[in-house]
Design an enzyme around this catalytic site. Structure first.
Site, PDB file in Angstrom:
ATOM      1  N   ARG A 317       0.560  -1.524  -0.313  1.00 34.65           N
ATOM      2  CA  ARG A 317       0.285   0.684  -0.565  1.00 34.65           C
ATOM      3  C   ARG A 317       0.654   0.961  -0.276  1.00 34.65           C
ATOM      4  NH1 ARG A 317      -3.328   1.968   3.386  1.00 34.65           N
ATOM      5  NH2 ARG A 317      -5.190   2.068   1.832  1.00 34.65           N
ATOM      6  N   CYS A 359      15.328  -4.538  -3.975  1.00 37.24           N
ATOM      7  CA  CYS A 359      15.933  -3.310  -4.652  1.00 37.24           C
ATOM      8  C   CYS A 359      15.469  -2.632  -5.875  1.00 37.24           C
ATOM      9  CB  CYS A 359      17.172  -4.082  -5.752  1.00 37.24           C
ATOM     10  SG  CYS A 359      17.611  -5.046  -4.525  1.00 37.24           S
TER      11      CYS A 359
HETATM   12  N1  LLP Z   1     -17.403  -4.232  -3.212  1.00 35.81           N
HETATM   13  C1  LLP Z   1     -16.234  -4.014  -4.272  1.00 35.81           C
HETATM   14  C2  LLP Z   1     -17.107  -3.854  -5.662  1.00 35.81           C
HETATM   15  C3  LLP Z   1     -15.271  -3.463  -3.778  1.00 35.81           C
HETATM   16  O1  LLP Z   1     -14.755  -3.553  -5.725  1.00 35.81           O
HETATM   17  C4  LLP Z   1     -14.302  -3.237  -3.297  1.00 35.81           C
HETATM   18  C5  LLP Z   1     -12.813  -3.193  -3.112  1.00 35.81           C
HETATM   19  C6  LLP Z   1     -15.549  -3.409  -1.857  1.00 35.81           C
HETATM   20  C7  LLP Z   1     -16.532  -3.901  -1.854  1.00 35.81           C
HETATM   21  C8  LLP Z   1     -14.476  -2.691  -0.902  1.00 35.81           C
HETATM   22  O2  LLP Z   1     -13.992  -1.644  -0.757  1.00 35.81           O
HETATM   23  P1  LLP Z   1     -13.714  -1.690   1.146  1.00 35.81           P
HETATM   24  O3  LLP Z   1     -14.840  -1.669   1.770  1.00 35.81           O
HETATM   25  O4  LLP Z   1     -12.265  -2.942   1.367  1.00 35.81           O
HETATM   26  O5  LLP Z   1     -13.199  -0.399   0.770  1.00 35.81           O
HETATM   27  N2  LLP Z   1      -6.343  -1.866  -2.750  1.00 35.81           N
HETATM   28  C9  LLP Z   1      -6.876  -0.621  -2.374  1.00 35.81           C
HETATM   29  C10 LLP Z   1      -8.420  -1.323  -2.091  1.00 35.81           C
HETATM   30  C11 LLP Z   1      -8.931  -1.549  -3.397  1.00 35.81           C
HETATM   31  C12 LLP Z   1     -10.555  -1.895  -3.506  1.00 35.81           C
HETATM   32  C13 LLP Z   1     -11.453  -2.826  -4.930  1.00 35.81           C
HETATM   33  N3  LLP Z   1     -12.415  -2.215  -4.387  1.00 35.81           N
HETATM   34  C14 LLP Z   1      -6.094  -0.244  -1.050  1.00 35.81           C
HETATM   35  O6  LLP Z   1      -5.578  -0.803  -0.019  1.00 35.81           O
HETATM   36  O7  LLP Z   1      -6.790   0.915  -0.407  1.00 35.81           O
END
Ligand code: LLP
Length: 430
Positions: A317, A359
């Site tokens: 992240r 690296c």
């Molecule tokens: N529903 C759908 C269709 C999604 O695409 C996502 C997340 C969620 C629910 C859940 O979202 P949350 O409640 O966790 O915000 N890798 C990124 C976050 C990418 C989220 C992608 N979709 C990070 O580390 O901040």
């Protein structure tokens, strides 16, 4: 500061367990998760929503953390699943979720993946009219549609999933025709879905999206002969990572969402469809810490570097989004007060960059931090339960780390550390 499972005595403890002892026993980097904290978060959100509306369904967006032991904890709580791939469907079924509890929301989905989901009997949430037509060649089944409501929000551009620049869903103006076509094709639409983005800390950011959703629901039910069983308003509920960041006020969030929802239902004369949400980060984000060892310390005229054994292979992240994660010296938690209630907070003579072992110059886990450390100390990187392990890689041929779960006072190894041999396990070596 919302990390009640973390306490500083002499060392940093998680649910009463000494983190430096865990690091000694299981080596580092090591993800450690509080199962009790996950349950607490689930119950809090469910109750806050049910205080205002009885038919609430929470789908855990398991892309945040797919360890099967964590899936099982939420299954026991009565949670449903938001799956984005056949791998996530597979894991959820293995964790004991019945197919009806799984909503499959893919994007750029292949026919094979559609067939897999249909054969398993999970609910398919379609991302395009093209995907709908391809599904109708495979089966006639109940479906829902992901709409792009034209509204987006998120902690970083990469994490905004609604609005003009988003690849997701069916544009709002096309949604009615898509529902009509679905019926002509022999499919049975029973739901509607949106997800506007991730890492949202202000209640008001959600309001226009919920209002737009209810407006669309009104139009659809007016023009198309369908019985909507559920309306899914997605996830995106943020958690605070920085010392002075305010948490999303869950009671206010629940009140706002259900108010707009009920207003919409009344306006369009609808009975009580299920209100579904799909949080990932909110449920698991602050439940885990990543323990890492200090290997090396060095200084130049510009920076002091603390070199640790976790890089963006272990926690992506910070490199990917510039994300902030609190870092506490678990062996000597003098700076923990920035992040943990009632912990000491001592200043430093020189701030430090916390650098990983990869690296690449971008392999910096945290910048400009008030922290001191010596070689051999264990640092805890906070709030790594969501999109931590699930985004880890074997870059630089570094095996994936181990995972520990603490639940009901019991400490369990829930994933073994990989070995060098694992790096070659699928390669042709002769
Ligand atoms: N529903 C759908 C269709 C999604 O695409 C996502 C997340 C969620 C629910 C859940 O979202 P949350 O409640 O966790 O915000 N890798 C990124 C976050 C990418 C989220 C992608 N979709 C990070 O580390 O901040």
């Amino acid at each position: 500061m919302t990390r009640p499972h973390l306490k500083v005595e002499k060392n940093l403890k998680i649910d009463g367990v000494d983190t430096t002892e865990l690091a000694k026993k299981h080596d580092t980097p090591l993800y450690v998760t509080s199962g009790d904290r996950i349950k607490q978060k689930y119950r809090k959100l469910k109750q806050a929503l049910q205080n205002h509306y009885p038919k609430i369904r929470l789908h855990y967006a398991c892309k945040a953390n797919t360890n099967i032991n964590i899936l099982k904890i939420l299954e026991q709580e009565g949670c449903h699943i938001d799956a984005v791939s056949t791998g996530e469907i597979y894991s959820a079924l293995k964790a004991g979720y019945s197919p009806e509890k799984i909503l499959y929301t893919g994007t750029s989905v292949s026919n094979q993946e559609l067939k897999y989901a249909a054969d398993k009997g999970v609910m398919i949430n379609l991302d395009s009219a093209h995907e709908m037509r391809r599904l109708s060649e495979i089966t006639s089944t109940k479906v829902s549609f992901r709409v792009n409501p034209g509204v987006g929000a998120g902690h970083h551009d990469h994490c905004i999933t609604g609005g003009k620049e988003s690849k997701f869903g069916i544009w709002e103006d096309d949604i009615i025709d898509t529902y009509k076509e679905a019926i002509d094709l022999g499919l049975t639409p029973i739901g509607i879905h949106m997800h506007i983005g991730s890492g949202i800390l202000e209640v008001e950011k959600f309001r226009p999206a919920v209002q737009k959703m209810m407006e669309l629901v009104g139009k659809i039910t007016n023009e198309v002969d369908i019985d909507l069983e559920f309306i899914d308003i997605g996830g995106g509920l943020g958690i605070p990572y920085k010392p002075n960041e305010k948490p999303l006020n869950i009671d206010k969030f629940a009140e706002m969402v259900t108010k707009e929802y009920k207003k919409g239902l009344k306006q369009h004369n609808l009975n009580q469809p299920i209100l579904a949400l799909e949080p990932g980060r909110y449920l698991v984000g602050d439940s885990s810490i990543l323990l890492t060892k200090v290997n090396d310390i060095k200084e130049n005229p510009f920076h002091r570097y603390i070199g640790i054994d976790a890089g963006f292979n272990t926690l992506q992240r910070p490199a990917m989004y510039g994300s902030h994660h609190g870092v506490v010296n678990a062996s000597n938690p003098k700076n923990a007060g920035n992040y943990i209630k009632n912990a000491p907070k001592e200043g430093v003579d020189r701030k430090a960059e916390i650098a990983g072992p990869l690296c690449e110059s971008g392999d910096i886990i945290a910048q400009n931090r008030e922290i001191t450390a010596k070689a051999g100390d264990i640092l805890a990187i906070l709030d790594t339960g969501a999109y931590g392990y699930s985004m880890a890689s074997r870059y630089n041929s570094r095996p994936l780390p181990a995972e520990i779960l603490i639940e009901n006072g019991e400490t369990k190894l829930i994933r073994e550390r990989e070995t060098h041999r694992d790096l070659l396990s699928k390669q042709k070596t002769n």
